[in-house]
Design an enzyme around this catalytic site. Structure first.
Site, PDB file in Angstrom:
ATOM      1  CB  CYS A  23      -0.880   0.048   1.256  1.00 46.33           C
ATOM      2  SG  CYS A  23      -1.775  -1.453   1.598  1.00 46.33           S
ATOM      3  N   GLY A  50      -0.234   0.600  -4.951  1.00 44.01           N
ATOM      4  CA  GLY A  50      -1.466  -0.163  -4.789  1.00 44.01           C
ATOM      5  C   GLY A  50      -2.547   0.390  -5.683  1.00 44.01           C
ATOM      6  CG  ASN A 124       3.338   0.344   2.888  1.00 44.04           C
ATOM      7  OD1 ASN A 124       3.074  -0.682   2.274  1.00 44.04           O
ATOM      8  ND2 ASN A 124       4.467   1.011   2.710  1.00 44.04           N
ATOM      9  N   GLY A 125       2.432  -2.426   4.685  1.00 45.54           N
ATOM     10  CA  GLY A 125       3.263  -3.494   5.212  1.00 45.54           C
ATOM     11  C   GLY A 125       2.438  -4.744   5.460  1.00 45.54           C
ATOM     12  CB  CYS A 263      12.180  -3.643   1.655  1.00 40.40           C
ATOM     13  SG  CYS A 263      11.790  -4.545   0.136  1.00 40.40           S
ATOM     14  CE1 TYR A 269       8.076  -3.004 -11.002  1.00 41.85           C
ATOM     15  CE2 TYR A 269       7.204  -3.933  -8.983  1.00 41.85           C
ATOM     16  CZ  TYR A 269       7.006  -3.454 -10.254  1.00 41.85           C
ATOM     17  OH  TYR A 269       5.750  -3.428 -10.785  1.00 41.85           O
ATOM     18  CB  SER A 310      10.306  -1.542 -13.682  1.00 37.27           C
ATOM     19  OG  SER A 310      10.169  -2.754 -14.395  1.00 37.27           O
TER      20      SER A 310
END
Length: 523
Positions: A23, A50, A124-125, A263, A269, A310
């Site tokens: 998210c 998202g 988010n997560g 992360c 990406y 990307s």
């Protein structure tokens, strides 16, 4: 019904899903500003995180109003909807489901009651101890009548329920008691009628930043969202930190010590290229990944092309380091993106050309190096290589600006299962044969980490290495549909069968915890 976003390059084949983040979250405290519109544009900048649903909650100091629906930010909101959300505090959210089904009931922000008012929360997560937290909700609030009792099946609703608190506790004090109990990845932006809050897990897995407006404050998943609303970057929300913003200003409290494990796939990406994470520009990191990829996997070729969009920064870096010209060999239809209209069989057979089409005059007779950020199942790359050969490419050499993905993520990225990850069971040459390329090269783990300019010990590389920085529970306490109830349908033989809707979570023992006093269900 949601339409195309034009942003995702991994969703190039009908029915093919690449890695998706959980998210995007956005919060603003700004008296005198149109906070709903600020949130709208902030979420617009975070749409890549998202695309399933979007929502905004606002408070005028007296009451909280919320507007949310399925679809993209631009589809959910219009001028009238935003004008119906007055106030000086707002929390916004754009969702991709990593826990709970993609449904209106699971759209965020979530709403819940507290001892002194209301809380609206965006997350988010992905939490890893949802089952344990669900048990805690049931013990503390057995008659809870919040979103959990109305069909919400997300870990976000569980946290919202835990923030109910007691009469002698403020929301802030309740949060300081609840937050240390959460495990996994979480960036939370929440508010009551008077105060905006932001919190980040002790590992800081997902990004969360703080910005300053002339008349207020902003928190957001990425710095790009600060840019679009004209907020200046102040700093990151620290891992293990709770921030509160109200009429008395900003205050910060620690609920856990920092154990940073950001992360690494955000650099590869997930994040926008114009975002900065931990002081490192994402675009610059991706270009450097491409340069390093060229050093590690050189090959004679005529042209370097990216898989839009990307793969573009890494392809630029590869061309720079190799001296091979960079070109655009593929044209992407930016207005298709993630389509929710099933293509006809004829179009499905054309597959990837729905979203990408080769420039035949550019690639015909050329030895191509095709750069992408990752391979998940391999279906997209297989179709891409085939399409380029049909268009006349003499050779197709695939280069990937990250190592092989061999492990699932439990911290907010919805990868395929381990069994579906092509690199789990195949070596590099076997993957090459599977996708039909003349050669295949992955960036090394060291090359990827060096490009981020972050210390190795401060990064999460679990999807590449299987080394998870946050302890995981038993397998039957993990899963996207952990809190889902199975849909039951009658079969021809009279027996019950689970429908093809959302699959039930593997935790059958959690079923009693979802009833909350429903007389028709067993406690």
């Amino acid at each position: 019904m949601a339409g195309g976003d034009g942003l995702l390059s991994h969703d190039l084949l009908p029915g093919e899903k690449g890695p998706q983040d959980a998210c995007g979250v956005f919060g603003v405290w700004a008296p005198g500003e149109e906070v709903a519109k600020l949130s709208y544009f902030g979420l617009y900048a975070l749409q890549h995180r998202g695309q399933e649903s979007a929502g905004i909650a606002t408070s005028d100091g007296d009451k909280i109003l919320i507007y949310k629906d399925m679809g993209l930010v631009s589809q959910v909101f219009n001028e009238n909807a935003l004008n119906s959300l007055p106030g000086h505090i707002a929390v916004g959210h754009t969702r991709y489901s990593t826990t709970g089904a993609s449904s209106w009931q699971n759209a965020q922000p979530t709403l819940g009651s507290t001892a002194s008012g209301t809380v609206a929360l965006g997350h988010n997560g992905n939490l890893t101890n949802t089952a344990e937290l669900m048990q805690l909700v049931h013990e503390r609030y057995p008659q809870h009548d919040g979103e959990l009792s109305r069909g919400n099946t997300t870990d976000t609703a569980v946290v919202t329920a835990l923030l109910t608190g007691d009469l002698d506790h403020t929301l802030e004090s309740t949060a300081l008691e609840v937050l240390p109990r959460l495990r996994g990845a979480f960036c939370l932006v929440f508010m009551d009628e008077h105060t905006l809050y932001a919190a980040r897990d002790p590992q800081g897995v997902r990004p969360l930043v703080l910005g300053r407006l002339e008349r207020g404050w902003v928190v957001a998943s990425e710095t790009a969202a600060l840019d679009i609303v004209g907020a200046s970057f102040v700093r990151e929300v620290e891992p293990g930190e709770l921030i509160a913003i109200d009429e008395n200003g900003l205050r910060s409290k620690r609920f856990a010590s920092e154990k940073r494990a950001g992360c690494v796939f955000e650099y590869v990406y997930l994040a926008r290229p114009d975002t900065t994470i931990s002081g490192r520009g994402v675009y610059e990191a991706r270009v450097e990944m491409g340069r390093q990829l060229a050093r590690e996997h050189a090959v004679e070729a005529d042209l370097v092309i990216p898989t839009p969009e990307s793969g573009t920064p890494a392809a630029i870096g590869y061309a720079q380091a190799s001296g091979i010209p960079f070109g655009q060999g593929l044209v992407k239809n930016s207005y298709v993106g993630r389509t929710f209209i099933q293509p006809s069989q004829t179009i499905r057979q054309r597959g990837i050309k729905l979203k990408l089409n080769p420039l035949k005059e550019v690639i015909k007779g050329k030895r191509l190096i095709v750069v992408d950020d990752s391979i998940v199942r391999g279906n997209t790359q297989r179709a891409l290589v085939s399409m380029l050969r049909e268009a006349g490419a003499a050779e197709v050499h695939v280069r990937i600006s990250s190592p092989p993905i061999t492990w699932p993520c439990f911290y907010g990225i919805d990868f395929a299962s381990r069994a579906e990850l092509i690199a789990t069971g195949l070596g590099v040459d076997e993957v090459r044969q599977s996708i039909g390329a003349d050669s295949l090269g992955y960036l090394s783990e060291d090359g990827m980490i060096d490009a981020t300019e972050q210390p190795r010990e401060l990064l999460c590389t679990a999807c590449f290495t299987g080394k998870y920085p946050i302890e995981l529970p038993d397998a039957h306490h993990l899963g996207k549909n952990l809190l889902e109830r199975p849909d039951v349908a009658d079969t021809d033989d009279g027996s019950d069968a689970t429908s093809d809707g959302c699959e039930p979570g593997p935790d059958s023992e959690l079923e009693p915890l979802l009833s909350f006093g429903d007389p028709g269900r067993q406690e």
